[in-house]
Write a protein that holds these residues in place. Structure first.
Motif, PDB file in Angstrom:
ATOM      1  N   LEU A 257       0.842  -1.192   0.000  1.00 41.21           N
ATOM      2  CA  LEU A 257       0.000   0.000   0.000  1.00 41.21           C
ATOM      3  C   LEU A 257       0.877   1.242   0.000  1.00 41.21           C
ATOM      4  O   LEU A 257       1.897   1.288   0.694  1.00 41.21           O
ATOM      5  CB  LEU A 257      -0.898  -0.002   1.243  1.00 41.21           C
ATOM      6  N   VAL A 258       0.480   2.235  -0.783  1.00 43.61           N
ATOM      7  CA  VAL A 258       1.098   3.558  -0.751  1.00 43.61           C
ATOM      8  C   VAL A 258      -0.011   4.565  -0.479  1.00 43.61           C
ATOM      9  O   VAL A 258      -1.037   4.577  -1.175  1.00 43.61           O
ATOM     10  CB  VAL A 258       1.820   3.893  -2.070  1.00 43.61           C
ATOM     11  N   GLN A 259       0.189   5.403   0.544  1.00 41.28           N
ATOM     12  CA  GLN A 259      -0.803   6.411   0.905  1.00 41.28           C
ATOM     13  C   GLN A 259      -0.196   7.805   0.863  1.00 41.28           C
ATOM     14  O   GLN A 259       0.962   7.990   1.246  1.00 41.28           O
ATOM     15  CB  GLN A 259      -1.369   6.135   2.308  1.00 41.28           C
ATOM     16  N   ASN A 260      -0.997   8.756   0.388  1.00 41.47           N
ATOM     17  CA  ASN A 260      -0.638  10.172   0.449  1.00 41.47           C
ATOM     18  C   ASN A 260      -1.278  10.759   1.704  1.00 41.47           C
ATOM     19  O   ASN A 260      -2.493  10.642   1.890  1.00 41.47           O
ATOM     20  CB  ASN A 260      -1.152  10.928  -0.779  1.00 41.47           C
ATOM     21  N   VAL A 261      -0.461  11.385   2.553  1.00 38.62           N
ATOM     22  CA  VAL A 261      -0.954  11.947   3.810  1.00 38.62           C
ATOM     23  C   VAL A 261      -0.634  13.434   3.840  1.00 38.62           C
ATOM     24  O   VAL A 261       0.517  13.837   3.605  1.00 38.62           O
ATOM     25  CB  VAL A 261      -0.310  11.234   5.022  1.00 38.62           C
ATOM     26  N   ARG A 262      -1.651  14.242   4.120  1.00 35.24           N
ATOM     27  CA  ARG A 262      -1.441  15.677   4.263  1.00 35.24           C
ATOM     28  C   ARG A 262      -1.106  15.969   5.722  1.00 35.24           C
ATOM     29  O   ARG A 262      -1.924  15.759   6.619  1.00 35.24           O
ATOM     30  CB  ARG A 262      -2.679  16.460   3.841  1.00 35.24           C
ATOM     31  N   GLY A 263       0.116  16.415   5.964  1.00 37.75           N
ATOM     32  CA  GLY A 263       0.589  16.645   7.312  1.00 37.75           C
ATOM     33  C   GLY A 263       0.002  17.882   7.953  1.00 37.75           C
ATOM     34  O   GLY A 263      -0.721  18.666   7.308  1.00 37.75           O
ATOM     35  N   PRO A 264       0.303  18.098   9.239  1.00 31.47           N
ATOM     36  CA  PRO A 264      -0.216  19.288   9.929  1.00 31.47           C
ATOM     37  C   PRO A 264       0.220  20.597   9.292  1.00 31.47           C
ATOM     38  O   PRO A 264      -0.437  21.622   9.472  1.00 31.47           O
ATOM     39  CB  PRO A 264       0.356  19.133  11.346  1.00 31.47           C
TER      40      PRO A 264
END
Length: 758
Positions: A257-264
């Motif tokens: 799995l590869v996920q894009n995460v928008r950080g704080p």
């Protein structure tokens, strides 16, 4: 109270040298004054293997000298020298032996061929191989001393049978065949504690080494969609436990799995999540197999690592983007290998690498700014495959790693400006430190889990539970370090990994379309596929009235009559490799008529029909299985009354044996001469609530029909119900079967249960 002065709680993670009992010994170790037998055996095994490698090196140098062109300069002395070297290598069975893998190219190919033929004729297997065999025997004894439950693993039985051949040379040949048989490797995949030793012995047996990387390693990745059930179970917010639960949801069917995460801080970062191959899972079509685990452990280039590279490249991650790598077991090895690739680290900024239950060692990432964390249950033999894991350096807390006053360590790249880059946790306790200085950029957590049983102590579900309840401080510290990745997931993409060097496992018979079915143990792909199994079906003529009394109270369900008798079948299966894990089962069933239009001798006529066109089937009265997953699948999908019991079975030879202390049942005997039969496709009936469930089983293997005179069933006086009572009512609790259908190795697939209107 400050972090440095807060008292340490009872669950704190401590280095191995500090985890001692009151008498000064480590848990599970003998008291003072007595040596540890397992450690002594491992030490001897390492020394013996070093001797074997030295012998192989001498044999290779001798063979190289034998093929040297200088020996032919003078006919008389050259011939004498060649003869002396040949005697040293062959020596009538007492020489060094032909070092496999030293075949020459060019003008010396003929000499090498002559040398190999002479070695086989005079010397047989090499002395190095015989010595390596002794090393492996010592290592097997050491592993069984620490983990006796592994004695019942099918792969261990295959291995010990190969090691226990009548003569050492026969044992070497049997072991070599076992290590090259991909079907057997699927059963051996449950022996993770012996992976490194099997690799070393294979190198000696074959005269080659894979520790320098997998030359020509193949790997691929293609984007795939997840089923709705799995997609709904994925985390929508970035967190350490969320990423681990994603890996658990992926299971071990060749997907990552590869996920894009928008950080704080609003920056999108990327998280790669890689699973381990569960023991017994077939992965011939993907790089997550036993050979891949060897390569991941001993080299930085493997099909799994290459597949991860292709998945990251296909995801469209911008050059220079920040990337975190998280893996479990073999997946942890693969992401560590990925972090060691200089070209990969020049393309992407690998900020974090987290390996759970992986043998990490002292591997260092190519980018010195990469923060590496490891989580290890000290009883997990996958994470310590040699069984003698050295005491780790004291873990460094994220506060120490991110403290700008610490010049030798950093949790994030030096120019990282996201939230948490210099944040000190203040509400949880770090693992206890020792006098050993912390390694820069490393956070190593090692703890003693509540269970030593393998493979239970390696399962990701156990690690997640331990991080949640047993070592929450470690979980909080890693979450603190992952602060830049603590935000909403804006994109999720799964990739199926491919190993183009091999066809799919079981191809073409087991190349099937599957669909997940929800159960209480998680989603199960149906049909369930059996890649390596053995079976013995004991068939008894019984009284029709007794058989009818054991069936449900339904007028349409009646036993088939063969003359004046009904037929009961006591089946023993040893499933060494399946998609729900290896397990053993004992089942009692009765042949029943067509549920709607019963006809005389339908059962005989059905033998000429395909299984999907048959009108008769076998109703399963009782089923005993050895794993919880098998019990749940049997009850919830196939509608069969399953109980979890301890069962041991060996059905791979003419002398068959099955024993269950829980059931009080013993089946043993020797099969007589047999005749080949068609594959044992069958229709099985069960009940779910008030409905009848039909399950079709298709098999492919060498089924044979044997007379039953040499096999006997014995039932103890304290045998467990309900199977014991059913056997007694049928009159087969101390009887010999009329005939036995046996198959020492076959493949099968079992579909989902179809609910009938009956």
């Amino acid at each position: 109270m400050s972090r440095s002065t807060r008292p340490q709680p009872s669950y704190v993670v401590e280095p191995r040298e500090r985890r001692m009992r009151a008498d000064g010994t480590a848990p599970g170790r003998p008291a003072p004054g007595g040596p540890d037998p397992a450690e002594a055996l491992r030490g001897c095994a390492r020394e013996v293997l070093e001797v074997a490698e030295g012998i192989r090196a001498v044999a290779e140098r001798t063979a190289t000298t034998l093929r040297a062109p200088g020996l032919t300069a003078t006919r008389r002395t050259g011939l004498a020298a060649r003869w002396a070297l040949l005697r040293a290598l062959a020596g009538g069975g007492r020489g060094l032996g032909d070092p496999a893998g030293t075949t020459a190219d060019g003008p010396h190919r003929g000499a090498a061929r002559v040398l190999g033929a002479a070695g086989r004729a005079l010397g047989g297997d090499s002395l190095a191989a015989l010595v390596a065999l002794t090393s492996l025997r010592l290592r097997v004894a050491a592993v069984l001393a620490d983990h006796p439950e592994l004695a019942y693993v099918p792969g261990m039985r295959l291995l010990t049978r190969a090691l226990a051949a009548d003569r050492d040379r026969d044992a070497v040949r049997a072991l070599r065949a076992l290590l090259h048989d991909r079907t057997a490797q699927r059963a051996l995949s449950g022996l993770a504690p012996l992976i490194s030793e099997l690799l070393a012995v294979r190198d000696v047996l074959d005269g080659r080494s894979e520790t320098g990387g997998a030359a020509g390693a193949e790997g691929g990745a293609e984007a795939v969609d997840l089923a709705d059930q799995r997609r709904r179970a994925l985390a929508t917010e970035g967190s350490f436990l969320g990423f681990l639960r994603n890996i658990e949801v992926l299971s071990t069917d060749g997907r990552i799995l590869v996920q894009n995460v928008r950080g704080p801080d609003g920056v999108v970062r990327y998280v790669l999540q890689a699973p381990w191959t569960a023991p017994g899972r077939p992965r011939s079509d993907a790089p997550q197999d036993l050979v891949g685990a060897w390569r991941d452990l001993c080299g930085t280039d493997s099909p799994y690592t290459r597949s991860l590279m292709r998945a990251v490249a296909g995801h469209g991650i911008p050059r220079g983007a920040e990337l975190a790598l998280i893996g479990h077991g073999e997946g942890g090895n693969a992401v560590l290998n990925l972090a060691q690739d200089e070209e990969f680290c020049r393309t992407y900024r690998v900020t974090h690498v987290i390996a759970v239950g992986s043998p990490v060692g002292d591997r260092k990432p190519a980018d010195p700014r990469t923060w590496v964390a490891t989580v290890t249950n000290q009883f997990d033999l996958v994470a310590a495959p040699d069984g003698s894991r050295p005491a780790p350096a004291a873990p460094a807390t994220p506060a120490a790693l991110t403290d700008p006053t610490t010049p030798t360590a950093s949790a994030f790249p030096a120019d990282h400006t996201g939230p948490g880059s210099a944040k000190t946790p203040a509400d949880h306790t770090a693992p206890a430190a020792s006098t050993t200085p912390a390694r820069p950029g490393r956070y190593d957590v090692e703890y003693a889990g509540p269970s030593r049983e393998f493979p239970l102590c390696h399962r990701l579900r156990e690690y997640i539970e331990h991080l949640r309840t047993l070592v929450p401080a470690a979980r909080a510290d890693i979450d603190e370090a992952l602060t830049p990745y603590r935000g909403p997931v804006v994109r999720t993409q799964a990739y199926r990994l491919k190993d183009h060097a091999h066809p799919p496992a079981g191809h073409p018979f087991l190349t099937l379309a599957t669909a997940p079915v929800r159960t209480t143990v998680g989603p199960v792909d149906v049909p369930v596929r059996y890649y390596d199994s053995a079976a013995a079906h004991l068939c008894f003529p019984v009284d029709p009235g007794a058989a009818r009394s054991l069936l449900p109270d339904a007028a349409w369900l009646s036993p088939s009559r063969l003359g004046h008798r009904a037929l009961a079948v006591l089946s023993v299966h040893e499933h060494r490799c399946t998609t729900i894990g290896p397990y053993t089962e004992i089942a009692l069933s009765v042949l029943v008529d067509d549920l709607w239009r019963p006809r005389p001798y339908d059962a005989v006529a059905d033998l000429l029909r395909r299984v999907d066109l048959r009108r008769t089937g076998r109703y399963v009265l009782s089923l005993a299985v050895t794993t919880e997953a098998a019990r749940v699948v049997a009850q919830e999908i196939w509608g069969q009354p399953a109980l979890r019991m301890r069962v041991e079975a060996d059905l791979t030879s003419r002398q068959i044996r099955a024993r269950s202390q829980d059931l009080g049942l013993v089946v043993e005997g020797r099969l007589g001469p047999g005749v080949r039969c068609p594959d044992a496709d069958r229709a099985l009936y069960g009940r779910r609530a008030t409905s009848t469930v039909l399950t079709l089983v298709r098999a492919h293997g060498g089924l044979r029909l044997h007379p039953g005179a040499g096999v006997r069933v014995r039932l103890g006086t304290a045998a467990a119900e309900p199977l014991a009572g059913q056997l007694r009512r049928l009159g087969i609790h101390a009887a010999r079967p009329l005939f036995v259908l046996a198959c020492p190795q076959f493949m099968a697939h079992r579909g989902g249960g179809a609910v009938l209107a009956r």
